[in-house]
Design a protein around this motif. Structure first.
Motif, PDB file in Angstrom:
ATOM      1  N   GLN A 105      -2.667 -27.533  10.330  1.00 12.83           N
ATOM      2  CA  GLN A 105      -2.688 -26.619   9.509  1.00 12.83           C
ATOM      3  C   GLN A 105      -2.883 -25.331  10.229  1.00 12.83           C
ATOM      4  O   GLN A 105      -2.529 -24.244   9.769  1.00 12.83           O
TER       5      GLN A 105
ATOM      6  N   LEU B   4      -6.807 -17.966   4.454  1.00  3.81           N
ATOM      7  CA  LEU B   4      -5.810 -18.334   3.530  1.00  3.81           C
ATOM      8  C   LEU B   4      -5.407 -19.877   3.483  1.00  3.81           C
ATOM      9  O   LEU B   4      -4.883 -20.200   2.592  1.00  3.81           O
ATOM     10  N   VAL B   5      -5.683 -20.545   4.536  1.00  9.34           N
ATOM     11  CA  VAL B   5      -4.851 -21.901   4.725  1.00  9.34           C
ATOM     12  C   VAL B   5      -6.230 -23.283   4.852  1.00  9.34           C
ATOM     13  O   VAL B   5      -6.061 -23.953   4.101  1.00  9.34           O
TER      14      VAL B   5
ATOM     15  N   PRO C 222      -9.533 -22.855   2.021  1.00 12.04           N
ATOM     16  CA  PRO C 222      -9.156 -23.303   0.552  1.00 12.04           C
ATOM     17  C   PRO C 222      -8.989 -24.733   0.560  1.00 12.04           C
ATOM     18  O   PRO C 222      -9.522 -25.480  -0.305  1.00 12.04           O
ATOM     19  N   GLN C 223      -8.443 -25.401   1.466  1.00 11.62           N
ATOM     20  CA  GLN C 223      -8.049 -26.740   1.317  1.00 11.62           C
ATOM     21  C   GLN C 223      -9.291 -27.655   1.594  1.00 11.62           C
ATOM     22  O   GLN C 223      -9.654 -28.490   0.899  1.00 11.62           O
TER      23      GLN C 223
ATOM     24  N   ASN D 232       3.661 -29.707   8.601  1.00 12.43           N
ATOM     25  CA  ASN D 232       2.403 -28.612   8.623  1.00 12.43           C
ATOM     26  C   ASN D 232       2.813 -27.710   7.603  1.00 12.43           C
ATOM     27  O   ASN D 232       2.341 -26.577   7.467  1.00 12.43           O
ATOM     28  N   LEU D 233       3.518 -28.233   6.541  1.00 11.73           N
ATOM     29  CA  LEU D 233       3.324 -27.357   5.374  1.00 11.73           C
ATOM     30  C   LEU D 233       1.982 -27.258   4.511  1.00 11.73           C
ATOM     31  O   LEU D 233       1.047 -28.149   4.778  1.00 11.73           O
ATOM     32  N   PHE D 234       1.574 -26.007   4.010  1.00  6.53           N
ATOM     33  CA  PHE D 234       0.415 -25.888   3.229  1.00  6.53           C
ATOM     34  C   PHE D 234       0.233 -26.615   2.077  1.00  6.53           C
ATOM     35  O   PHE D 234       0.860 -26.160   1.083  1.00  6.53           O
ATOM     36  N   PRO D 235      -0.442 -27.855   1.713  1.00  7.83           N
ATOM     37  CA  PRO D 235      -0.341 -28.648   0.648  1.00  7.83           C
ATOM     38  C   PRO D 235      -0.808 -27.934  -0.498  1.00  7.83           C
ATOM     39  O   PRO D 235      -0.637 -28.480  -1.765  1.00  7.83           O
ATOM     40  N   HIS D 236      -1.646 -26.987  -0.419  1.00  9.61           N
ATOM     41  CA  HIS D 236      -2.511 -26.399  -1.522  1.00  9.61           C
ATOM     42  C   HIS D 236      -1.416 -25.217  -2.055  1.00  9.61           C
ATOM     43  O   HIS D 236      -1.984 -24.769  -2.894  1.00  9.61           O
ATOM     44  N   LYS D 237      -0.195 -25.017  -1.810  1.00  7.27           N
ATOM     45  CA  LYS D 237       0.377 -24.068  -2.239  1.00  7.27           C
ATOM     46  C   LYS D 237       2.037 -24.592  -2.458  1.00  7.27           C
ATOM     47  O   LYS D 237       2.341 -25.576  -1.891  1.00  7.27           O
TER      48      LYS D 237
ATOM     49  N   LEU E 190       4.072 -16.342   1.968  1.00  9.07           N
ATOM     50  CA  LEU E 190       2.742 -15.997   2.366  1.00  9.07           C
ATOM     51  C   LEU E 190       2.716 -15.357   3.628  1.00  9.07           C
ATOM     52  O   LEU E 190       2.101 -14.188   3.436  1.00  9.07           O
TER      53      LEU E 190
ATOM     54  N   LYS F 146       1.319 -11.411   3.443  1.00  8.44           N
ATOM     55  CA  LYS F 146       0.176 -10.844   4.139  1.00  8.44           C
ATOM     56  C   LYS F 146       0.481 -10.473   5.611  1.00  8.44           C
ATOM     57  O   LYS F 146      -0.294  -9.579   5.919  1.00  8.44           O
TER      58      LYS F 146
END
Lengths: 254, 245
Positions: free
Chosen positions: A132, A149-150, A153-154, B92-97, B105, B109
């Motif tokens: 990540q 940002l990444v 939060p997770q 490696n995608l951002f799982p919370h988005k 993103l 940003k």
């Protein structure tokens, strides 16, 4: 009066309970909530800072976080509250002109909570897959932005149950500030129950205080189970029937 | 596929050690603008590490990296990485988005685009990889192949000059590999400069312009795919090809 009646009168004397309930609700409850919520929020902020220090590449920052955590996690809460509340009171009086120990109680609770919450955050942040951070940095984000940002939060999502548990513990530990001798209007649930018990010689006011704590903590405990369950099973989301293959990385959605 | 503003990427005499482990031992890799270089070799040969050194996720101990002929070692590494897209084996995608937020993103940003515009551009990128209809899904609810295509869209959204693929299909179920490889081949045809670390010999042979064979931290052989696959010049390459083909 037989034994059962005597027991009932000691613990569940409705009259004595009724007398103390207004004070419990009007004075004790707000004060307990102020102590717990304020130190919970401040402790979370300080805890996040400690967690970032604990995983930083700077050895000095890591060491400082380690020492802080060891000290405040290793001491009994009551000792910290007394030492801070009494020890810092001359300085606090000098600076603020206020001799009320209430803010020092919040400070002590904050310092204790931060040590535990820092460890909770650290474990959560470190449980986030290395990929990540790498993916975020590969996009061009700095280390700080990637964390903000990444990764963080997770990490926080994963430790929400532990965080609520810590808050429950803080809510109960807030009773220990009674040791600092607060003014009548600053007294929290335990102290009010305790005072009434001392005045009447009957335990019922303390039982009433106990019930107040349970009303606060039991729903929180169940809330922990709820979010824990929800995080484990993933949030309910509609899936299309023509999904090509089984979703992979189920655990990743935390 | 759209056209790309791609660049020429050169790695010169790159060295990297982890403690006593000398992972890269003087690697040279040149990828001409608009071409695809594939890097093949056994596990542990340093292929993936080479990619990470060339976008400075890991700083090389020695050597130089040039983009369009200019050394980028003194640049801000974050800015360099905005110019080089990277796709990973594990997506490696951002799982919370959501899917679309994964893509937008960096636009919001880093490119500082307004929210609507970033969203619109992200949807456009998703459309290019055929996943616009998944914009509001969570990555975990996508198949591996879909996740990887989103990861490609996420990298492309930044309009990179070079794209790195680190074993992009190795974690996919066999039936999902084809779609991702087809997308990569489309990008190559569209003129993207690409460095592809891969175990897919078919892709390496049919799509790439040059093939580099690495073993134990050195480039053993390098050349056009025909030469590498039909007349390998070293025993190490011969042995590797007979193992994987």
């Amino acid at each position: 009066m037989d034994l059962l009646d005597q027991l009932a009168d000691t613990f569940f004397n409705w009259e004595e309970m009724a007398k103390v309930i207004p004070a419990l609700l009007m004075v004790g409850l707000p004060n307990t909530l102020i102590l717990a919520v304020t130190s919970g929020i401040l402790g979370s902020l300080l805890g996040l800072l400690l967690a970032m220090m604990a995983i930083s590449r700077n050895a000095g920052a890591r060491w400082a976080a380690r020492v802080y955590t060891d000290i405040f996690r290793g001491l009994p809460a009551i000792l910290v509250i007394l030492v801070i509340g009494i020890g810092l009171s001359p300085i606090a009086r000098e600076i603020t002109g206020n001799r009320n120990p209430y803010p020092l109680g919040i400070l002590a609770l904050t310092l204790i909570a931060a040590a535990y919450i820092g460890e909770i955050f650290r474990s959560g942040i470190q449980s986030v897959e290395k990929g990540q951070l790498e993916a975020s940095r590969a996009l061009g984000f700095s280390y700080g932005s990637s964390m903000r940002l990444v990764v963080v939060p997770q990490g926080i999502r994963r430790v929400l149950p532990a965080l609520v548990n810590q808050f429950i513990s803080l809510l109960k530990d807030s009773s220990l500030v009674f040791m600092l001798g607060l003014a009548a209007s600053d007294r929290e649930i335990f102290r009010i129950g305790n005072d009434a018990m001392a005045n009447t010689g009957n335990l019922s006011p303390l039982v009433a205080a106990g019930i107040m704590y349970l009303i606060l903590t039991v729903p929180l405990t169940h809330f922990v189970n709820f979010i824990d369950n929800r995080l484990r099973t993933g949030r309910p989301e509609k899936k299309e029937p023509d999904e090509l293959a089984a979703p992979i990385g189920k655990g990743a959605q935390a | 596929m759209t056209e790309f503003t791609s660049g020429t990427l050169t790695g010169k005499n790159l060295h990297l050690s982890f403690g006593h482990n000398h992972v890269l031992r003087g690697i040279d890799l040149h990828v001409e603008k608009g071409t695809t270089a594939s890097v093949i070799g056994p596990s542990g040969s340093g292929k993936s590490t080479l990619l990470r050194v060339m976008n400075r996720l890991i700083e090389p101990d020695q050597g130089d990296i040039l983009l369009d002929g200019r050394s980028v070692l003194k640049d801000n590494p974050d800015e360099l990485r905005q110019r080089i897209g990277m796709v990973f084996q594990q997506f490696n995608l951002f799982p919370h988005k959501t899917v679309v937020d994964n893509v937008s993103l960096a636009l919001r940003k880093l490119r500082k685009l307004p929210k609507d515009q970033a969203h619109a551009e992200a949807l456009e990128q998703l459309d290019l990889v055929g996943l616009k209809h998944k914009a509001d899904a969570r990555p975990a609810n996508l198949s591996g192949g879909q996740q990887q295509r989103v990861a490609i869209a996420r990298a492309l959204a930044m309009k990179p000059e070079v794209m790195f693929f680190d074993e992009a299909t190795s974690a996919l179920d066999p039936e999902l590999v084809k779609g991702v490889l087809a997308l990569m081949a489309d990008l190559a045809k569209g003129g993207m400069t690409m460095v592809v670390v891969t175990h897919e010999m078919g892709f390496s042979r049919n799509v790439s312009d040059t093939v580099t064979f690495m073993d134990a931290g050195v480039v053993v052989e390098s050349g056009p795919p025909e030469q590498i696959f039909t007349s390998p010049g070293t025993d190490r390459l011969k042995g590797f090809l007979s193992d994987v083909l």
